[in-house]
Write a protein that holds these residues in place. Structure first.
Motif, short mmCIF file in Angstrom:
data_model
loop_
_atom_site.label_atom_id
_atom_site.label_comp_id
_atom_site.label_asym_id
_atom_site.label_seq_id
_atom_site.Cartn_x
_atom_site.Cartn_y
_atom_site.Cartn_z
N ALA A 23 0.84 -1.20 0.00
CA ALA A 23 0.00 0.00 0.00
C ALA A 23 0.88 1.25 0.00
O ALA A 23 0.62 2.21 -0.72
CB ALA A 23 -0.92 -0.01 1.21
N GLN A 24 1.94 1.20 0.79
CA GLN A 24 2.87 2.33 0.86
C GLN A 24 3.49 2.60 -0.50
O GLN A 24 3.80 3.73 -0.86
CB GLN A 24 3.94 2.00 1.90
CG GLN A 24 4.84 3.17 2.26
CD GLN A 24 6.05 2.70 3.05
OE1 GLN A 24 6.07 1.59 3.59
NE2 GLN A 24 7.06 3.54 3.12
N LEU A 25 3.68 1.53 -1.26
CA LEU A 25 4.30 1.67 -2.58
C LEU A 25 3.27 1.96 -3.67
O LEU A 25 3.57 1.88 -4.85
CB LEU A 25 5.05 0.38 -2.94
CG LEU A 25 6.33 0.16 -2.13
CD1 LEU A 25 6.85 -1.23 -2.34
CD2 LEU A 25 7.37 1.18 -2.56
N GLY A 26 2.06 2.26 -3.26
CA GLY A 26 1.03 2.63 -4.23
C GLY A 26 0.45 1.44 -4.97
O GLY A 26 -0.03 1.57 -6.10
N GLN A 77 4.64 -0.52 -12.22
CA GLN A 77 4.11 -1.22 -11.05
C GLN A 77 4.92 -2.48 -10.76
O GLN A 77 5.19 -2.81 -9.61
CB GLN A 77 2.64 -1.55 -11.26
CG GLN A 77 1.75 -0.32 -11.17
CD GLN A 77 0.33 -0.59 -11.63
OE1 GLN A 77 0.09 -1.42 -12.50
NE2 GLN A 77 -0.61 0.13 -11.05
N GLN A 78 5.34 -3.18 -11.82
CA GLN A 78 6.18 -4.37 -11.62
C GLN A 78 7.50 -3.97 -10.98
O GLN A 78 8.04 -4.66 -10.12
CB GLN A 78 6.46 -5.06 -12.95
CG GLN A 78 5.25 -5.78 -13.48
CD GLN A 78 5.59 -6.69 -14.65
OE1 GLN A 78 6.73 -7.08 -14.85
NE2 GLN A 78 4.59 -7.02 -15.44
N LEU A 91 11.16 -3.51 -6.30
CA LEU A 91 11.90 -2.65 -5.38
C LEU A 91 11.40 -2.77 -3.94
O LEU A 91 12.08 -2.33 -3.02
CB LEU A 91 11.82 -1.19 -5.84
CG LEU A 91 12.57 -0.89 -7.13
CD1 LEU A 91 12.19 0.48 -7.66
CD2 LEU A 91 14.08 -0.97 -6.92
N ALA A 92 10.23 -3.38 -3.76
CA ALA A 92 9.67 -3.51 -2.41
C ALA A 92 10.65 -4.21 -1.48
O ALA A 92 10.65 -3.96 -0.27
CB ALA A 92 8.36 -4.29 -2.47
N ARG A 93 11.51 -5.05 -2.04
CA ARG A 93 12.45 -5.78 -1.17
C ARG A 93 13.44 -4.83 -0.49
O ARG A 93 13.99 -5.18 0.55
CB ARG A 93 13.18 -6.85 -1.98
CG ARG A 93 14.12 -6.31 -3.00
CD ARG A 93 14.62 -7.41 -3.88
NE ARG A 93 13.53 -7.91 -4.70
CZ ARG A 93 13.72 -8.60 -5.81
NH1 ARG A 93 14.92 -8.91 -6.18
NH2 ARG A 93 12.71 -9.02 -6.52
N SER A 152 6.50 10.24 -8.33
CA SER A 152 6.25 10.01 -6.91
C SER A 152 7.03 8.78 -6.43
O SER A 152 7.57 8.77 -5.33
CB SER A 152 4.75 9.83 -6.66
OG SER A 152 4.29 8.67 -7.31
N ALA A 153 7.12 7.76 -7.28
CA ALA A 153 7.86 6.56 -6.88
C ALA A 153 9.35 6.84 -6.81
O ALA A 153 10.06 6.31 -5.94
CB ALA A 153 7.59 5.43 -7.87
N ILE A 154 9.84 7.71 -7.70
CA ILE A 154 11.27 8.05 -7.68
C ILE A 154 11.61 8.75 -6.37
O ILE A 154 12.62 8.45 -5.72
CB ILE A 154 11.62 8.93 -8.90
CG1 ILE A 154 11.55 8.09 -10.17
CG2 ILE A 154 13.01 9.54 -8.75
CD1 ILE A 154 11.80 8.86 -11.44
N VAL A 155 10.73 9.66 -5.94
CA VAL A 155 10.97 10.36 -4.68
C VAL A 155 10.91 9.38 -3.51
O VAL A 155 11.77 9.38 -2.61
CB VAL A 155 9.93 11.50 -4.49
CG1 VAL A 155 10.04 12.10 -3.10
CG2 VAL A 155 10.14 12.56 -5.55
N LEU A 156 9.92 8.48 -3.55
CA LEU A 156 9.76 7.48 -2.49
C LEU A 156 11.02 6.61 -2.36
O LEU A 156 11.52 6.35 -1.27
CB LEU A 156 8.56 6.60 -2.85
CG LEU A 156 7.86 5.84 -1.75
CD1 LEU A 156 7.28 6.80 -0.72
CD2 LEU A 156 6.76 4.97 -2.35
N LEU A 157 11.52 6.19 -3.51
CA LEU A 157 12.71 5.32 -3.52
C LEU A 157 13.93 6.07 -2.99
O LEU A 157 14.71 5.54 -2.20
CB LEU A 157 12.95 4.80 -4.94
CG LEU A 157 14.22 4.00 -5.16
CD1 LEU A 157 14.24 2.79 -4.23
CD2 LEU A 157 14.31 3.53 -6.59
#
Lengths: 220, 222
Positions: B131-134, B150-151, B156-158, B179-184
């Motif tokens: 959920a945190q990863l959208g 999304q894949q 990257l969830a690991r 948004s995912a780039i910032v999250l990562l």
């Protein structure tokens, strides 16, 4: 070493990709049902050739199932991850082998009464066939996992796989069909079974290590 | 091979030396990708490897991850050659190559569970993480139905689960949205602050400020 999560994963993949294991089983049944049509329904003739054709059909159907064993995991990088992590590669190989046997070897054993009916095999020969399949199909699975690991990086690895693995199947073919033949003429066949068991144990001890090395070589 | 270091790094005290490459060379199809390359990775450090397509970035990462051997030179993990320290090193390494390591027929949850089992990690709250990863609502959809980005998020969830100190990431930002780039990058920053170290290749510039960023440029050679 044996990891339930890995085994579950393999079984789940098989449940989602039914063609991977249904095709070989159908192939086995089709080949065996064509033989009586091809060589004629003469019971004595069928009884003579039955041991050989049962095992040839079994070999080829297991070979058919083995080509794609590692392909997907190789392509999407799962094998690379496991090799980089190192610790669970062997457990992964064992889970693959077990799932391969459950999906291709076990159905052949369960089908043996049907096969006996198709080929007119009588009781002692039917028992011998089931026993040789019980000892022989795990060996087939181990060897085909090895062949599949060696050829997973090759684009059209199918024929290469057959060339690599079929020679290794030959001792199994000789002893298994000779056990069934002995049983059908009322002789003892414990000797052949013992040799099959010895081959299985040897393969069980050596093949998983060879497979992990093959996987490692293929990603580096 | 020129190493550019932003002035900020001079003030930061270098952490523990984790990984060292010495005189590394790599030859592919008779072309020398790099030779006599030496590098060091300290804890708390982010090493970004730059270079054109085909310059040998991925080959370098695979050598550093122990997946391939260099044609010359050696990699040291905590002052021991990789050949001797491989089991310890592999346990302390999280490598994500440019193949995602995600099986398309399995769902995000199943992929994570498999990956956790493969790295010997205990159960964690995968639902909250996804959920945190959208990926809320997509947890039990086979990954082949997900978009490339999304894949990538599943793969990257690991990084949120692994206890490994050293991360080696090959183009981690590929296919990700802003948004995912910032999250990562936020996650990478947290990892560095906790004494971890990261080697990554990327054509994109990092948008967050990394104090300990070191850039290594591989020149394309004929």
């Amino acid at each position: 070493m044996v990891n339930m999560v890995f085994i579950q994963r393999e079984l789940r993949l098989l449940a989602r990709q039914k063609a991977d294991w249904l095709n070989p089983i159908l192939f086995f049944i089709i080949v065996l049902s064509l033989f009586p049509l091809g060589v004629g329904p003469e019971p004595n003739m069928l009884r003579i050739i039955a041991p050989g054709i049962v095992w040839i059909a079994a070999l080829l159907s297991v070979l058919l199932a083995s080509e794609r064993l590692f392909k997907d995991d190789y392509r999407n990088g799962v094998i690379e991850q496991l090799v980089a992590g190192r610790q669970s590669l062997l457990a992964f190989v064992l889970a693959k082998t077990l799932a391969n046997w459950l999906s291709t070897g076990l159905p052949l054993i369960l089908l043996s009464p049907v096969v006996a009916l198709l080929l007119g095999l009588q009781q002692p020969a039917l028992a011998a066939m089931a026993l040789t399949l019980l000892l022989g199909t795990p060996l087939l699975s181990l060897l085909s996992v090895l062949g599949s690991a060696l050829t997973m990086a090759a684009d059209k690895g199918g024929i290469l796989l057959a060339l690599l693995i079929l020679p290794l199947y030959i001792p199994l073919l000789i002893f298994a069909s000779s056990a069934i033949e002995a049983a059908s003429i009322g002789l003892g066949y414990q000797g052949q079974l013992a040799i099959l068991l010895a081959m299985l144990l040897l393969a069980l001890a050596l093949v998983p290590m060879a497979v992990t090395s093959a996987l490692r070589i293929n990603v580096s | 091979m020129n190493i550019t270091q932003p002035p900020a790094t001079d003030t930061a005290a270098p952490g523990l030396l984790l990984l060292r490459g010495e005189g590394l060379s790599c030859i592919r199809q008779d072309r020398v990708l790099f030779s006599q390359l030496s590098l060091q990775l300290h804890s708390g450090q982010l090493l970004q490897i730059l270079g054109k397509n085909g310059a040998g970035k991925s080959s370098l990462l695979r050598i550093l991850a122990g997946l391939a051997s260099p044609d010359d030179g050696q990699v040291f993990y905590q002052a021991k050659p990789l050949a001797q320290s491989l089991p310890a090193y592999c346990g302390n390494l999280c490598y994500i190559g440019h193949q995602s390591g995600v099986h398309e027929q399995l769902t995000a949850l199943e992929n994570l569970r498999f990956w956790r089992a493969a790295s010997g990690l205990n159960n964690a709250d995968d639902w909250a993480l996804l959920a945190q990863l959208g990926l809320a609502g997509l947890e039990d959809v086979p990954c082949r139905m997900l978009s490339a980005g999304q894949q990538r998020r599943v793969s990257l969830a690991r990084l949120w689960l692994t206890p490994a100190k050293i991360w080696i990431l090959d183009e981690p930002f590929t296919a990700l949205d802003q948004s995912a780039i910032v999250l990562l990058q936020q996650q990478m920053l947290d990892h560095l602050n906790q004494g971890g170290a990261i080697i990554l290749t990327s054509h994109q510039n990092l948008t967050l400020q990394f104090q300990s960023l070191v850039q290594l440029e591989l020149a394309y050679r004929w």
